[in-house]
Design a protein around this motif. Structure first.
Motif, short mmCIF file in Angstrom:
data_model
loop_
_atom_site.label_atom_id
_atom_site.label_comp_id
_atom_site.label_asym_id
_atom_site.label_seq_id
_atom_site.Cartn_x
_atom_site.Cartn_y
_atom_site.Cartn_z
N ALA A 191 21.51 -117.28 -9.11
CA ALA A 191 20.57 -118.39 -9.05
C ALA A 191 21.35 -119.71 -9.09
O ALA A 191 22.15 -119.92 -9.99
CB ALA A 191 19.59 -118.31 -10.21
N GLN A 192 21.13 -120.57 -8.10
CA GLN A 192 21.83 -121.85 -8.05
C GLN A 192 20.87 -122.92 -7.57
O GLN A 192 19.96 -122.66 -6.78
CB GLN A 192 23.03 -121.77 -7.11
N LEU B 270 24.45 -126.35 -8.63
CA LEU B 270 24.56 -126.35 -10.09
C LEU B 270 23.91 -125.10 -10.64
O LEU B 270 22.80 -124.74 -10.25
CB LEU B 270 23.88 -127.59 -10.67
N THR B 271 24.59 -124.43 -11.55
CA THR B 271 24.06 -123.26 -12.23
C THR B 271 24.14 -123.50 -13.74
O THR B 271 25.19 -123.88 -14.25
CB THR B 271 24.86 -121.99 -11.89
N VAL B 272 23.02 -123.28 -14.42
CA VAL B 272 22.97 -123.46 -15.88
C VAL B 272 22.49 -122.16 -16.50
O VAL B 272 21.50 -121.57 -16.04
CB VAL B 272 22.02 -124.61 -16.26
N THR B 273 23.19 -121.70 -17.54
CA THR B 273 22.86 -120.42 -18.17
C THR B 273 22.81 -120.56 -19.68
O THR B 273 23.86 -120.62 -20.33
CB THR B 273 23.90 -119.34 -17.81
N PRO B 274 21.63 -120.63 -20.28
CA PRO B 274 21.52 -120.56 -21.75
C PRO B 274 21.59 -119.11 -22.21
O PRO B 274 21.11 -118.20 -21.52
CB PRO B 274 20.16 -121.18 -22.03
N LEU C 1 29.34 -126.18 -11.68
CA LEU C 1 29.12 -127.00 -10.49
C LEU C 1 30.12 -126.58 -9.43
O LEU C 1 31.33 -126.72 -9.62
CB LEU C 1 29.28 -128.48 -10.83
N GLN C 2 29.60 -126.06 -8.30
CA GLN C 2 30.49 -125.53 -7.26
C GLN C 2 30.19 -126.19 -5.92
O GLN C 2 29.03 -126.40 -5.56
CB GLN C 2 30.34 -124.02 -7.13
N HIS C 3 31.27 -126.47 -5.17
CA HIS C 3 31.15 -127.01 -3.82
C HIS C 3 31.20 -125.85 -2.82
O HIS C 3 31.74 -124.76 -3.11
CB HIS C 3 32.29 -127.99 -3.53
N ASP C 4 30.65 -126.09 -1.64
CA ASP C 4 30.66 -125.05 -0.60
C ASP C 4 32.07 -124.59 -0.26
O ASP C 4 32.26 -123.48 0.24
CB ASP C 4 29.98 -125.58 0.68
N ALA D 18 27.45 -103.22 -32.45
CA ALA D 18 26.48 -103.34 -31.37
C ALA D 18 26.09 -104.80 -31.25
O ALA D 18 26.07 -105.53 -32.25
CB ALA D 18 25.26 -102.48 -31.63
N MET D 19 25.79 -105.25 -30.05
CA MET D 19 25.41 -106.64 -29.85
C MET D 19 24.28 -106.70 -28.83
O MET D 19 24.25 -105.97 -27.85
CB MET D 19 26.59 -107.47 -29.37
N VAL D 20 23.33 -107.62 -29.08
CA VAL D 20 22.19 -107.84 -28.20
C VAL D 20 22.26 -109.27 -27.68
O VAL D 20 22.50 -110.21 -28.45
CB VAL D 20 20.85 -107.62 -28.94
N THR D 21 22.04 -109.45 -26.37
CA THR D 21 22.14 -110.77 -25.75
C THR D 21 20.96 -111.00 -24.82
O THR D 21 20.56 -110.10 -24.08
CB THR D 21 23.45 -110.87 -24.93
N LEU D 22 20.42 -112.21 -24.87
CA LEU D 22 19.38 -112.66 -23.94
C LEU D 22 19.94 -113.84 -23.14
O LEU D 22 20.51 -114.77 -23.73
CB LEU D 22 18.11 -113.09 -24.67
N SER D 23 19.74 -113.82 -21.82
CA SER D 23 20.24 -114.92 -20.99
C SER D 23 19.29 -115.17 -19.82
O SER D 23 18.52 -114.28 -19.44
CB SER D 23 21.64 -114.60 -20.46
N LYS D 24 19.38 -116.36 -19.29
CA LYS D 24 18.59 -116.70 -18.09
C LYS D 24 19.40 -117.66 -17.25
O LYS D 24 19.88 -118.69 -17.75
CB LYS D 24 17.25 -117.33 -18.47
N ILE D 25 19.56 -117.35 -15.96
CA ILE D 25 20.32 -118.20 -15.05
C ILE D 25 19.36 -119.11 -14.30
O ILE D 25 18.40 -118.65 -13.70
CB ILE D 25 21.13 -117.36 -14.05
#
Length: 252
Positions: free
Chosen positions: A27-28, A38-42, A68-71, A244-251
Motif C-alpha cells: 500500500a502506497q 509515501l508509505t506509513v506503517t503503525p 518515501l520512495q521515488h520511481d 512468543a510475540m503478537v504484533t498488529l500492523s496496518k500499512i
C-alpha cells in the motif's frame, strides 16, 4: 543491557516488519505527479525485538515507520519506537534509512544504510555512545507460493563502540490458503569486541504466522529465540530468552 546493565541492545527497523523499509510496501500513497510514494506503517507489538533480543525489557512496543520512495528506486525512511534499557535514560529510538531498490526478474534488491539513534540518551562520564551506522543489503526471490529472502549487514563501529560487526540472515515466506503467510528466519550476529558489547556472537531464529484480519490490519503471531544462555545475556538478563510475540500492523 549490552556491556553493562546500563547498555541497550541495538535497534531494527521494526521486528517482523524490518522489511517495511527494505522492500516496497503493498500500500502506497502517490504524492501528485512527483514520482514519489509515501508509505506509513503503525505497529503495536507485545515486545520489541532486534535480532531476537528484547529492546523493551520484555514489554510492549509502540512503533511507526515512514517510507518515501521515488520511481527511480531511491528512498528515505524513518522508524520510531519506545525502548527501555536498564540503568539508562534511553526511552526512544529513532532510525534513519536511505538507499536504492531495484528488481531483476523475480528478484528484488535493496542496498542502503541505517543510522540508529537514541534521542535524549546521555552517556555517563567515560561511557560509550549507543548511536551507530550500519550498511545493509537485502534481497528476495519469488517462486510462488514461496519467497526466499536474505540480509547482510555491516557496521564499522557497532553499538556501544564495540567495533566491526557483521550480520547474516536467511529465510523464507510461504503463502498458505485462507490468506495466511508462514515465515521463518535464521540469522547470526558477529561482534568485534564482545567484552564491550556484553555478549558473545550468537544465532537467532523465528517462526511467524500472519494474516490480514480486518480493514487491512495484519495480525502476526511468532516464536523467537537466540542461542544465548541467560548467563551470556548482558549480565544475566532475560532479554535473550525464547518468547512468543503478537504484533498488529496496518500499512497506509
Amino acid at each position: 543491557m549490552k556491556q553493562i546493565l546500563a547498555a541497550a541492545v541495538p535497534a531494527c527497523l521494526g521486528t517482523l516488519f524490518c522489511a517495511t523499509l527494505a522492500m516496497p510496501a503493498a500500500a502506497q500513497m502517490p504524492l501528485g505527479d512527483s514520482g514519489l510514494t509515501l508509505t506509513v506503517t503503525p505497529v503495536l507489538s507485545s515486545d520489541y525485538l532486534f535480532r531476537g533480543i528484547s529492546q523493551t525489557r520484555n514489554r510492549p512496543g509502540i512503533q511507526g515507520t515512514a517510507d518515501l520512495q521515488h520511481d527511480s528506486g531511491i528512498y528515505i525512511g524513518a522508524f520510531a519506537t519506545n525502548v527501555a534499557f536498564p540503568g539508562t535514560n534511553a526511552r526512544q529510538e529513532l532510525d534513519l534509512a536511505a538507499g536504492y531498490r531495484f528488481a531483476a526478474g523475480a528478484a528484488t534488491f535493496d542496498l542502503g544504510a541505517i543510522y540508529y539513534t537514541y534521542p535524549g540518551y546521555d552517556a555517563p562520564p567515560g561511557g560509550h555512545e549507543f548511536n551507530y551506522v550500519e550498511a545493509i543489503a537485502k534481497a528476495s526471490y519469488t517462486l510462488e507460493p514461496l519467497k526466499l529472502v536474505g540480509t547482510a549487514a555491516w557496521s564499522p563501529n557497532f553499538y556501544f563502540e564495540s567495533g566491526d560487526a557483521f550480520y547474516l540472515e536467511g529465510g523464507a515466506d510461504l503463502s498458505l490458503p485462507a490468506g495466511f503467510t508462514l515465515s521463518g528466519r535464521l540469522g547470526h550476529q558477529w561482534i568485534g569486541r564482545n567484552s564491550r558489547y556484553g555478549a558473545p556472537d550468537y544465532a537467532n531464529w523465528q517462526v511467524v504466522a500472519s494474516r490480514e484480519i480486518v480493514a487491512g490490519i495484519t495480525l502476526a503471531v511468532g516464536y523467537y529465540d537466540t542461542s544465548l544462555s541467560r548467563s551470556e545475556c548482558f549480565s544475566g538478563t532475560k532479554f535473550c530468552e525464547a518468547r512468543a510475540m503478537v504484533t498488529l500492523s496496518k500499512i497506509f
